[in-house]
Design a protein around this motif. Structure first.
Motif, PDB file in Angstrom:
ATOM      1  N   TRP A   1      -0.781  -5.167  -9.256  1.00  0.00           N
ATOM      2  CA  TRP A   1       0.435  -5.098  -8.465  1.00  0.00           C
ATOM      3  C   TRP A   1       0.509  -6.285  -7.515  1.00  0.00           C
ATOM      4  CZ3 TRP A   1       0.770  -3.390  -3.103  1.00  0.00           C
ATOM      5  CH2 TRP A   1       2.095  -3.314  -2.656  1.00  0.00           C
TER       6      TRP A   1
ATOM      7  N   ALA B   1      -5.311   0.435  -4.375  1.00  0.00           N
ATOM      8  CA  ALA B   1      -4.051   0.008  -5.003  1.00  0.00           C
ATOM      9  C   ALA B   1      -4.381  -0.939  -6.147  1.00  0.00           C
ATOM     10  CB  ALA B   1      -3.164  -0.676  -3.977  1.00  0.00           C
TER      11      ALA B   1
ATOM     12  N   MET C   1       0.829  -1.205   0.000  1.00  0.00           N
ATOM     13  CA  MET C   1       0.000   0.000   0.000  1.00  0.00           C
ATOM     14  C   MET C   1       0.854   1.241   0.000  1.00  0.00           C
ATOM     15  SD  MET C   1      -3.088  -0.623  -0.222  1.00  0.00           S
ATOM     16  CE  MET C   1      -4.028   0.762   0.336  1.00  0.00           C
ATOM     17  N   ASN C   2       1.906   1.196   0.759  1.00  0.00           N
ATOM     18  CA  ASN C   2       2.764   2.355   0.823  1.00  0.00           C
ATOM     19  C   ASN C   2       3.383   2.641  -0.532  1.00  0.00           C
ATOM     20  OD1 ASN C   2       3.781   4.451   2.195  1.00  0.00           O
ATOM     21  ND2 ASN C   2       5.562   3.373   2.966  1.00  0.00           N
ATOM     22  N   GLU C   3       3.688   1.559  -1.265  1.00  0.00           N
ATOM     23  CA  GLU C   3       4.296   1.735  -2.580  1.00  0.00           C
ATOM     24  C   GLU C   3       3.360   2.501  -3.504  1.00  0.00           C
ATOM     25  OE1 GLU C   3       7.306   0.818  -3.007  1.00  0.00           O
ATOM     26  OE2 GLU C   3       7.501   1.293  -5.118  1.00  0.00           O
ATOM     27  N   TRP C   4       2.081   2.205  -3.395  1.00  0.00           N
ATOM     28  CA  TRP C   4       1.118   2.914  -4.238  1.00  0.00           C
ATOM     29  C   TRP C   4       1.083   4.398  -3.910  1.00  0.00           C
ATOM     30  CZ3 TRP C   4      -0.960   3.575  -8.485  1.00  0.00           C
ATOM     31  CH2 TRP C   4      -2.210   4.172  -8.659  1.00  0.00           C
ATOM     32  N   ALA C   5       1.170   4.723  -2.624  1.00  0.00           N
ATOM     33  CA  ALA C   5       1.183   6.139  -2.243  1.00  0.00           C
ATOM     34  C   ALA C   5       2.432   6.825  -2.775  1.00  0.00           C
ATOM     35  CB  ALA C   5       1.115   6.277  -0.724  1.00  0.00           C
ATOM     36  N   VAL C   6       3.550   6.089  -2.765  1.00  0.00           N
ATOM     37  CA  VAL C   6       4.784   6.670  -3.279  1.00  0.00           C
ATOM     38  C   VAL C   6       4.650   6.962  -4.761  1.00  0.00           C
ATOM     39  CG1 VAL C   6       7.174   6.135  -3.795  1.00  0.00           C
ATOM     40  CG2 VAL C   6       6.274   5.665  -1.543  1.00  0.00           C
ATOM     41  N   ILE C   7       4.094   5.980  -5.506  1.00  0.00           N
ATOM     42  CA  ILE C   7       4.036   6.136  -6.955  1.00  0.00           C
ATOM     43  C   ILE C   7       3.087   7.246  -7.362  1.00  0.00           C
ATOM     44  CG2 ILE C   7       3.394   4.919  -9.062  1.00  0.00           C
ATOM     45  CD1 ILE C   7       6.001   4.072  -7.881  1.00  0.00           C
TER      46      ILE C   7
ATOM     47  N   PRO D   1      -0.289  12.264  -1.488  1.00  0.00           N
ATOM     48  CA  PRO D   1      -0.179  11.420  -0.295  1.00  0.00           C
ATOM     49  C   PRO D   1       1.250  11.362   0.220  1.00  0.00           C
ATOM     50  CG  PRO D   1      -0.416  10.078  -2.232  1.00  0.00           C
ATOM     51  CD  PRO D   1      -0.641  11.475  -2.678  1.00  0.00           C
ATOM     52  N   TRP D   2       1.353  11.048   1.501  1.00  0.00           N
ATOM     53  CA  TRP D   2       2.653  11.009   2.160  1.00  0.00           C
ATOM     54  C   TRP D   2       3.427   9.783   1.696  1.00  0.00           C
ATOM     55  CZ3 TRP D   2       5.345  14.435   4.492  1.00  0.00           C
ATOM     56  CH2 TRP D   2       6.396  14.065   5.320  1.00  0.00           C
ATOM     57  N   MET D   3       4.729   9.973   1.502  1.00  0.00           N
ATOM     58  CA  MET D   3       5.519   8.868   0.969  1.00  0.00           C
ATOM     59  C   MET D   3       5.991   7.905   2.032  1.00  0.00           C
ATOM     60  SD  MET D   3       8.083   9.791  -2.009  1.00  0.00           S
ATOM     61  CE  MET D   3       7.647  10.746  -3.379  1.00  0.00           C
TER      62      MET D   3
END
Lengths: 147, 255
Positions: free
Chosen positions: B180, B176, A1-7, B55-57
């Motif tokens: 993926w 998401a 999930m965090n990866e999606w926020a990064v992208i 969004p926050w990274m």
């Protein structure tokens, strides 16, 4: 999930660069600046591609950007050759000079207001003359002193 | 009906409004420098709001470095589009390329980051500057300061801001992507993943095994483009010898 926020961050940046390139292409009249805006659109797409490649763990994104760099180099070479030929024929880099190839039934674009040519106040420093006057280069007027 | 309250409270609406106004003021052409300052301020405000919306990274360092590089890229892009002299536009574009190279390094595409600086900023922008040296009139040309009128400026700025806001809204709304998770189950081996420690070796391996045909086609394309560019110039020179060109200096387009 965090990866999606990064992208997401990178994808919005890609969209932003693409959008600004779009504005530049539609607004500017100088052929070279129009082409630079098209290159800016390519940069936006490159950022998007690499972000997706990182998300899906796929090398295809980076490969496509690599080929895009090669294609952009070819495109730049040919486009600049063409722009130089157009400049030789019309004496200007203005796209509005080539309106004879517009669609049928569309009125030509006419410059309503011709902007005044502002004369920048040229302030050159003046020094007291001293010594021997240097030899004037007879071909100096052929050089361009500034771009 | 549109819920006006929720629209006015949303950050994306204000991003669209500020961005459109800022870009329109910057690209106007007429008017004094006050216009440019206000346009720049509104554009910077739109960019800051966009940065807040994203969004926050998940890490301070990555987030701040991204903000710096992305802000630099966006500001340099706006500067490139709004600059009066095309030489300034080319220099702003070189700054965009440096910022985008930093973004590539941040994304883990090290070869592409360096390739962007070397090939794009080092060769293509230099070629642009050569052409500008040959073709740009001294001083400001009038067509660098006027545009096609107010309607193209306003509509293209609005479209651009709607594109950005639309992408930001859609991405934040989506869960998401499922593919993926699917790919994560069938992930490629560690040595072949995009984050492999041997980046150059893995990239070279992928390039020359899986994308070999594309490499050959790209090489042929480069050769064809080279021959084409030389042919265009030679053909132009031939035509010039047959009929001398009519070079008009500073002629305005009005009938």
């Amino acid at each position: 999930m965090n990866e999606w926020a990064v992208i997401q961050n990178y994808l919005v940046l890609g969209a932003l660069l693409f959008a600004i390139g779009l504005v530049g292409f539609l607004v500017r009249r100088n052929m070279i600046v129009m082409f630079l805006s098209a290159e800016l659109m390519l940069q936006g797409v490159s950022v998007s591609l690499i972000a997706w490649g990182r998300l899906h763990n796929d090398w295809g994104g980076q490969m496509l950007v690599l080929f895009m760099i090669a294609v952009a180099a070819c495109e730049a070479g040919i486009a600049l050759a063409l722009i130089l030929m157009l400049f030789k024929r019309s004496g200007q880099l203005d796209v509005a000079q080539w309106q004879q190839i517009r669609e049928e039934g569309q009125a030509p674009f006419v410059d309503r207001e011709i902007p005044e040519i502002r004369e920048e106040p040229q302030v050159w420093p003046s020094l007291t003359t001293a010594g021997v006057e240097p030899e004037q280069d007879p071909e100096e007027h052929l050089h361009r002193s500034r771009v | 009906m549109i819920a006006w309250q929720s629209l006015l409270m949303s950050l994306l609406f204000w991003i669209v409004v500020c961005g459109t106004l800022g870009l329109t003021l910057l690209l106007g052409g007429r008017g004094g420098s006050g216009r440019h300052w206000l346009g720049g301020l509104l554009s910077a405000a739109a960019l800051i709001m966009l940065g807040i919306h994203l969004p926050w990274m998940g890490g301070w360092v990555e987030q701040i470095v991204f903000w710096i590089l992305a802000g630099l890229a966006a500001l340099a892009a706006i500067g490139m589009v709004a600059a009066r002299s095309p030489v300034y536009s080319a220099l702003w574009f070189a700054l965009v390329l440096l910022a985008v190279a930093g973004i590539f390094l941040l994304l883990g595409a090290q070869f592409l980051g360096i390739a962007t600086v070397v090939v794009y900023a080092g060769a293509i922008v230099v070629t642009f500057l050569f052409v500008l040296m040959l073709a740009q009139p001294e001083g400001e040309a009038f067509y660098d300061r006027v545009s096609w009128g107010w309607f193209p400026i306003v509509s293209s700025s609005l479209t651009a801001m709607l594109i950005v806001a639309g992408v930001a809204y859609t991405l934040s709304d989506l869960p998401a992507p499922r593919s993926w998770q699917v790919v994560a189950d069938q992930a490629p081996p560690e040595a072949e993943s995009v984050r492999a420690p041997q980046h150059m070796a893995t990239l070279g391996g992928q390039l020359f095994t899986r994308h070999l045909v594309s490499v050959e086609i790209a090489g042929t394309l480069l050769l064809v483009a080279l021959v084409g560019a030389i042919a265009i110039v030679l053909h132009g020179r031939q035509e010039e010898q047959e009929q001398p060109p009519a070079v008009r200096e500073g002629r305005f387009w009005n009938e």
